[in-house]
Design an enzyme around this catalytic site. Structure first.
Site, PDB file in Angstrom:
ATOM      1  N   GLU A  37       0.769  -1.171  -0.037  1.00 46.80           N
ATOM      2  CA  GLU A  37      -0.043   0.185   0.100  1.00 46.80           C
ATOM      3  C   GLU A  37       0.890   1.207   0.046  1.00 46.80           C
ATOM      4  OE1 GLU A  37      -3.944  -0.775   1.989  1.00 46.80           O
ATOM      5  OE2 GLU A  37      -3.300   0.980   3.144  1.00 46.80           O
TER       6      GLU A  37
ATOM      7  N   GLU B 139       2.319   1.789  -3.518  1.00 47.38           N
ATOM      8  CA  GLU B 139       1.318   2.304  -4.114  1.00 47.38           C
ATOM      9  C   GLU B 139       0.916   3.786  -3.977  1.00 47.38           C
ATOM     10  OE1 GLU B 139      -2.602   0.553  -3.505  1.00 47.38           O
ATOM     11  OE2 GLU B 139      -3.770   1.608  -5.233  1.00 47.38           O
TER      12      GLU B 139
ATOM     13  N   CYS C  97      -8.056  -2.387   3.992  1.00 49.28           N
ATOM     14  CA  CYS C  97      -7.998  -3.777   4.728  1.00 49.28           C
ATOM     15  C   CYS C  97      -9.321  -4.017   5.462  1.00 49.28           C
ATOM     16  CB  CYS C  97      -7.014  -3.111   5.922  1.00 49.28           C
ATOM     17  SG  CYS C  97      -5.692  -2.216   5.669  1.00 49.28           S
TER      18      CYS C  97
ATOM     19  N   SER D  29      -7.110   1.945  -2.078  1.00 45.95           N
ATOM     20  CA  SER D  29      -5.770   1.118  -2.419  1.00 45.95           C
ATOM     21  C   SER D  29      -6.279   0.145  -2.988  1.00 45.95           C
ATOM     22  CB  SER D  29      -5.170   0.932  -1.002  1.00 45.95           C
ATOM     23  OG  SER D  29      -4.232  -0.085  -1.591  1.00 45.95           O
TER      24      SER D  29
ATOM     25  N   LYS E 129     -15.180 -10.129   7.348  1.00 45.75           N
ATOM     26  CA  LYS E 129     -14.185 -10.841   6.901  1.00 45.75           C
ATOM     27  C   LYS E 129     -14.819 -12.400   6.280  1.00 45.75           C
ATOM     28  CE  LYS E 129     -10.440  -8.484   7.691  1.00 45.75           C
ATOM     29  NZ  LYS E 129      -9.582  -8.221   6.464  1.00 45.75           N
TER      30      LYS E 129
ATOM     31  N   GLU F 282     -15.725 -11.517   2.902  1.00 48.35           N
ATOM     32  CA  GLU F 282     -14.572 -11.133   2.044  1.00 48.35           C
ATOM     33  C   GLU F 282     -13.899 -12.432   1.530  1.00 48.35           C
ATOM     34  OE1 GLU F 282     -11.056  -9.763   4.145  1.00 48.35           O
ATOM     35  OE2 GLU F 282     -10.501  -8.406   2.351  1.00 48.35           O
TER      36      GLU F 282
ATOM     37  N   GLU G 222     -13.514 -12.646  -6.166  1.00 53.30           N
ATOM     38  CA  GLU G 222     -12.171 -11.968  -6.567  1.00 53.30           C
ATOM     39  C   GLU G 222     -11.311 -12.741  -5.872  1.00 53.30           C
ATOM     40  OE1 GLU G 222     -14.547 -10.049  -5.105  1.00 53.30           O
ATOM     41  OE2 GLU G 222     -15.404  -8.912  -6.875  1.00 53.30           O
TER      42      GLU G 222
ATOM     43  N   CYS H 273     -10.723  -2.695  14.346  1.00 52.94           N
ATOM     44  CA  CYS H 273     -10.717  -4.005  14.272  1.00 52.94           C
ATOM     45  C   CYS H 273     -10.844  -4.583  15.664  1.00 52.94           C
ATOM     46  CB  CYS H 273      -9.776  -4.776  13.949  1.00 52.94           C
ATOM     47  SG  CYS H 273      -9.112  -4.055  12.271  1.00 52.94           S
TER      48      CYS H 273
END
Lengths: 157, 405, 625
Positions: free
Chosen positions: C308, C311, C335, C355, C394, C397, C402, C552
């Protein structure tokens, strides 16, 4: 729903939002206007209202589901609401109910096949001294008996 | 609907239905000034006519004392209590009294805006009310600089409900005006401090407001000549059910139920429901009770039942009403009412124990004490009073199938 | 705190707009009240509940939650207030005058008992077949009031279908007590707006738009509603049975990666006070359960910083040197899968600001089934990757289409802290008594920078430590590497560091004031997005957003209950542990360096890392069809 219909509905809602305002306090008025014209507030309409008023669709849905006179599913062109509260009940509501059901061939809570009439019960209409009473759309009819009720229903388009 | 005919119907009564000329109340009020209006109002002893009976002068004083630059006066025309239709009559036949009451209220508390919340069921009255407002504007009784008074401008808008009994509760009504579900708010804070859009708001019943012009015109002293010490003035009673002359009657507070029954020509009366579905049901032995805040309090609904009626069926009708009309947010009302209704069905089916019924009466007491608003606090009234006052009929004759009202 | 434009009074807070000055001591506004026999003085506007709590007088509550505004709907907290006709709810009643309160009269006890009985009568199911058994507020109330029978009956069949359409959140409205905490969480606290009360009277239930399945509406899977549900009406989609099956299958090589936040909170599941990390103990417990390898997600957190960060530097270069107008700045972190879905739904036109780097969880998954499989010579088809996360999102996710870049499902199961604790208990292990052990190689090392990912501002702090040093050749100019502006629980934080004496490669950044913004909770993310829309972030370079309040550590998969106080303690645990670590900068993680040398040989943001460690997003929008 066709794209054209959707666009027309969006435009209509936009003009309602312009008329009543974007504030939350305008929500019920806007929903009432949609309900009056379309006899229901479709999921698309609810989301458009939410989008334009910058609230969540579920909030609109929540409000619609709270009020008896607002609904999300299409209904007939005319909504007939027979008062079921005590004074009308004692004045002979049940007989009117039975006759009307038999005549239209539907139960209360249902809509005629030609979409002409939706039958519903409602709570006290404030016509207890002249019961049984019913609303046809926003118009009130009192001192009903099976015969007059049928006549009234036959007249509406 | 024979609107015009109803409108022309002549009525008479000691206060509300007494002679009145359009605009006089407002004119007198502007001459009197705020202090004197409040004095007369306090002197009159006028209490809320919706049923709760809160002193109107106090309500106006509290919101008048608030320094907020924006205040509202709301007329509660969400008349939904079963058996009540007096507001309909006032709005159709005496709109000047209602609107002038709002204007005087606005002047007194310092509000520039008034809202009349009209129940959706009364949409057919809307047009005539709008027309009337237009007339008031033309007569300078509404709008900017009312009657030439540079310091007083006031406007009234009408908003419609959409079929929810609970919106007659003042904080639910405010929620509804704000575009939310009609769920009553926690109180305190009270609307007089924190009401519509957070501003001080006075919510008054149609009848309360309609009384105001008369009081202003004729004085608090005159008003309290009618009625009793604790219940001054008169009251509109909406009488329906088993009687020959149902309708709206203006009678002084303190009238006994027996007297009222005579007036409406009720025969073979077994029971009288005082205060609508949320009120209490009185048997013959209590017909000597008087209507008033000190005894049988009511927002005006009187439903008469003759000997042929099945009281359990009556009660069931009431409880079905509450199960549908509860807003559903607080536990005692949302679940309590369905328990009471289920109990009635159990009694109907002869499938009950007395200890369970007693439990439910206790539950009713909890609902009265712990529900969030007046709906849940009053919905067990009929359950408790009917099962108590008509226990012989309900538990004795049950299952015999004789009494089909 | 950034003030919100057009701030809306939340639905449920409307009832509680009390004119309550922020600092009551300034106006001398106190009032004496009598609670039971005790006379006390409290600031004006204190609620009866607050006054009782300050004086160790217990009042039962159900709809009340310290994170949320007042509802006053369950009525369990009723008390007697002298001269008032009815009972009053302690949670909502502001003390404005010297009143007398009684908290335990016959009337009060009876009313509370009745209310509990009513709730139980409609609460479908039995405690022993419920995952909240032992941690249920309704059960506690029943116990407290000695409920030994169903006074008003007990519902025998379910009224609602269980909605398990979502990969993350399961809704069972048969257990709902209509406290509306989830509604307040979703609409007011997170401002996502998926749940509201639908219908009226006895039909009232919490529902989605037109009662559609959760998977079909704009739910971001943050799971904050689960954390606040007093009963089991809301729970995470639990994959532990599948994980047991994998563990029990000798052919399967089952590895687990653990995120920093569960370690700082899992002790709470074993009766420990919040604020203690159980990293080493957890490692041992996981091995005893049967996981073949125990890895540290912080390793890929470090990797995230490298990717990141690179980037960001690339974007900066394109913008500042190449004057490329199409470059999107500020760059937003990616994230938090709740945040990613939030922006996909609510601000799809701004997806290019995100990102492209995957979250640490997904990076790890992709590496395990490629790099690790190769190093250990294991067929990736036989590897099962479990991720222990503080997060409900998560789960969604790892199921995204993807996320199959390794050729397999990169992460097979996302497991919450709560579910992990359940598995540990099931294995007969008492976590706090476990001996400590280390993480496994080849991902054994992780820096402290990766660890602080668990707290809001952590990603930013970690990124700055690395970026600043790469750019200037010096450590960040903050004592002990603690970048104070990144820490704390303010909703939206803004700060900057000036870049001076840059190394040759980054001379184009000389004199640049590197500006960053940190936000946590989607309500605050919304503020940031509106700022972006209004051009208020034009000079900002990097924005960290975490969907959950506190980051988190306050995630939707964390132990219940949660509150601001508990979140603060978990953050302290993370920061304390971090301060003791030998390596505290991501770029100094030797295992990361090794990975770039041996596997991702074309470096951060190179071709292979783009294939495995980066992703793309979906323009979802708000429309619900």
């Amino acid at each position: 729903m066709l794209v054209l219909e959707k666009n027309a509905l969006s435009e209509e809602i936009e003009s309602l939002v312009n008329q009543f305002g974007k504030e939350r306090s305008a929500l019920l008025q806007i929903l009432q206007a949609i309900q009056r014209k379309h006899k229901h507030i479709s999921d698309f309409a609810q989301q458009e209202v939410a989008r334009m008023m910058e609230i969540h669709p579920v909030e609109v849905n929540s409000v619609v589901s709270f009020y008896s006179f607002l609904c999300t599913q299409p209904k007939g062109r005319n909504i007939v609401r027979l008062c079921q509260t005590i004074s009308c009940d004692m004045a002979g509501k049940e007989k009117v109910e039975e006759t009307v059901q038999r005549e239209l061939g539907i139960k209360f809570g249902q809509t005629t096949k030609d979409k002409r009439i939706t039958l519903e019960f409602t709570n006290c209409l404030g016509m207890c001294d002249q019961g049984p009473a019913m609303l046809v759309n926003e118009k009130v009819y009192t001192k009903l008996d099976p015969e007059t009720a049928i006549n009234i229903l036959n007249e509406i388009k | 609907m024979e609107l015009e005919k109803i409108k022309k119907k002549m009525r008479s009564g000691p206060v509300l239905f007494s002679e009145y000329k359009l605009g006089e109340g407002v004119k007198k009020a502007l001459q009197l000034g705020r202090e004197n209006i409040l004095f007369e109002l306090k002197d009159s002893g006028l209490k809320g006519r919706g049923g709760a009976g809160f002193p109107t002068a106090t309500k106006w004083m509290l919101s008048g004392a608030s320094l907020s630059d924006k205040k509202f006066i709301v007329c509660n025309a969400d008349e939904g209590e079963p058996g009540t239709f007096k507001d309909r009559v006032l709005l159709l036949e005496y709109p000047e009294l209602v609107f002038e009451g709002m204007i005087i209220g606005g002047y007194t508390i310092g509000a520039k805006e008034g809202i009349l919340y009209l129940r959706g069921e009364y949409e057919y009255i809307l047009k005539s009310l709008e027309d009337f407002l237009e007339m008031l504007r033309k007569d300078k009784l509404l709008g900017n600089n009312i009657l030439g008074n540079e310091n007083f401008s006031f406007n009234i808008t009408i908003r419609l409900g959409s079929g929810a009994y609970v919106c007659g509760e003042e904080t639910a009504l405010i929620e509804s005006l704000e575009g939310y579900r009609g769920e009553p708010r926690n109180r305190p804070p009270y609307p007089v401090n924190t009401g519509y859009l957070g501003h001080p708001t006075v919510v008054n019943n149609v009848e309360t407001l309609a009384s105001v012009p008369h009081i202003i015109l004729k004085g608090g002293e005159w008003f309290k000549k009618h009625g009793t010490d604790k219940s001054t003035g008169s009251k509109l009673f909406s009488v329906s059910g088993d009687c020959d002359k149902p309708g709206v009657y203006e009678l002084p507070w303190g009238t006994s139920i027996a007297e009222l029954l005579k007036v409406v020509e009720a025969k073979n009366t077994k029971a009288v429901q005082v205060g609508g579905a949320s009120g209490i049901c009185l048997p013959k032995s209590q017909f000597n009770r008087v209507l008033g805040y000190e005894d049988a309090a009511t927002g005006g609904s009187i439903i008469v039942f003759n000997e042929s009626r099945n009281m359990l069926k009556v009660l069931k009708n009431f409880m079905e009403f509450f199960v549908e009309e509860s807003c559903g947010q607080c536990t005692p009302c949302r679940i309590g009412n369905i328990k009471l209704l289920e109990a009635i069905e159990k009694i109907e089916n002869n499938d009950f124990t007395f200890s369970y019924i007693n439990n439910l009466k206790e539950l009713g007491r909890t609902m009265q004490l712990a529900s969030k608003c007046g709906l849940g606090q009053s919905s067990p009234n009929s359950f408790i009073s009917i099962l108590e006052n008509f226990k012989d009929e309900i538990f004795g004759l049950n299952g015999k199938g004789k009494n089909n009202g | 705190m950034v003030k919100r434009e057009n701030e809306r009074i939340p639905v449920s807070q409307q009832a509680h707009v009390v004119d309550k000055p922020k600092d009551l001591t300034n106006i001398g506004g106190t009032v004496s009240v009598q609670i039971n026999e005790k006379k006390i003085t409290v600031p004006l506007g204190t609620t009866i509940l607050e006054a009782c709590q300050l004086n160790q007088i217990h009042i039962p509550t159900l709809c009340h939650h310290p994170d949320l505004c007042i509802a006053g709907v369950c009525r369990v907290c009723v008390v007697e207030v002298e001269k008032m006709r009815t009972l009053q709810t302690a949670c909502s009643f502001p003390i404005m005058s010297p009143i007398k309160i009684k908290t335990s009269t016959e009337m009060v006890r009876k009313a509370r008992r009745h209310i509990i009985d009513l709730l139980l009568s409609e609460h479908y199911g039995e405690c022993y077949s419920c995952f909240r058994n032992g941690n249920c507020e309704l059960q506690n109330l029943a116990k407290e009031y000695g409920v030994d029978n169903y006074t008003f009956g007990h519902v025998q069949s379910p009224r609602y279908e269980v909605d398990n359409s979502s990969a993350a959140v399961v809704r069972d409205m048969n257990k709902c007590v209509l406290c509306k905490r989830c509604v307040r969480t979703c609409i007011d606290f997170q401002e996502v707006g998926v749940l509201e009360a639908i219908d009226r009277g006895h039909d009232t239930h919490v529902g989605t738009f037109l009662d559609k399945p959760l998977a079909d509406v704009v739910c971001i899977n943050c799971g904050q509603c689960i954390n606040r549900c007093p009963t089991a009406a809301l729970r995470a989609n639990d994959p532990s049975d599948e994980i047991w099956t994998a563990i029990d299958d000798p052919k399967k090589h089952v590895v687990i990666q653990t995120a920093p936040s569960p370690r700082a909170a899992i002790g709470e599941e074993f009766g420990q006070e919040p604020g203690k990390s159980f990293t080493g103990e957890l490692n041992t417990a996981l091995r005893r359960i049967g996981f073949d390898r125990v890895f540290d997600t912080n390793f890929t957190a470090d990797l995230t910083i490298m990717e990141e960060g690179t980037e960001l530097l690339t974007r900066l270069k394109k913008a500042l040197v190449d004057k490329d107008q199409s470059v999107k700045l500020p760059q937003f972190t990616s994230c938090s899968p709740g945040w990613v879905k939030y922006i996909e739904h609510f601000y799809p036109e701004y997806l290019d600001y995100l990102s492209t780097a995957k979250s640490p969880q997904q990076m790890f998954g992709a590496l395990i089934k490629t790099f690790y499989a190769k190093e250990e010579n294991i067929d990736p088809a036989d590897i099962v990757t479990v991720a222990l996360m503080p997060c409900a999102a998560k789960k969604f996710e790892c199921n995204r289409p993807e996320m199959y870049d390794s050729g397999f499902k990169d992460v097979d199961y996302g497991l919450t802290t709560r579910e992990m604790a359940k598995m540990i208990r099931e294995a007969g292990i008492y976590l706090p008594e476990m001996p400590k052990s280390q993480f496994d190689d080849p991902f054994g090392d992780a820096s402290g920078a990766g660890l602080i990912f668990g707290a809001t501002g952590g990603v930013m702090e970690a990124a700055l430590r690395t970026a600043y040093e790469l750019i200037t050749g010096r450590e960040v100019p903050f004592e002990n590497l603690i970048i104070e502006p990144c820490r704390g629980f303010e909703g939206v934080k803004q700060a900057s560091v000036k870049l001076e004496n840059c190394v040759e490669q980054y001379k184009f950044l000389e004199g640049v004031e590197l500006k960053f913004v940190v936000a946590h909770g989607t309500a605050n993310a919304k503020i940031v997005m509106e700022m972006l829309k209004n051009g208020e972030l034009n000079d900002v370079h990097f924005v960290e957003v975490m969907a959950c309040p506190g980051g988190c550590l306050g995630g939707g998969g964390q132990p219940i209950p949660t509150s601001a106080e508990i979140r603060k303690k978990r953050a302290e645990a993370i920061y304390e542990e971090e301060a003791t670590l030998p390596i505290r900068k991501s770029h100094e993680n030797t295992h990361v360096t090794y990975l770039y040398e041996k596997f991702l040989t074309d470096g951060p943001c190179g071709k292979l890392s783009h294939k495995l460690l980066h992703t793309h997003y979906v323009k979802r929008g708000k429309y619900i069809s």
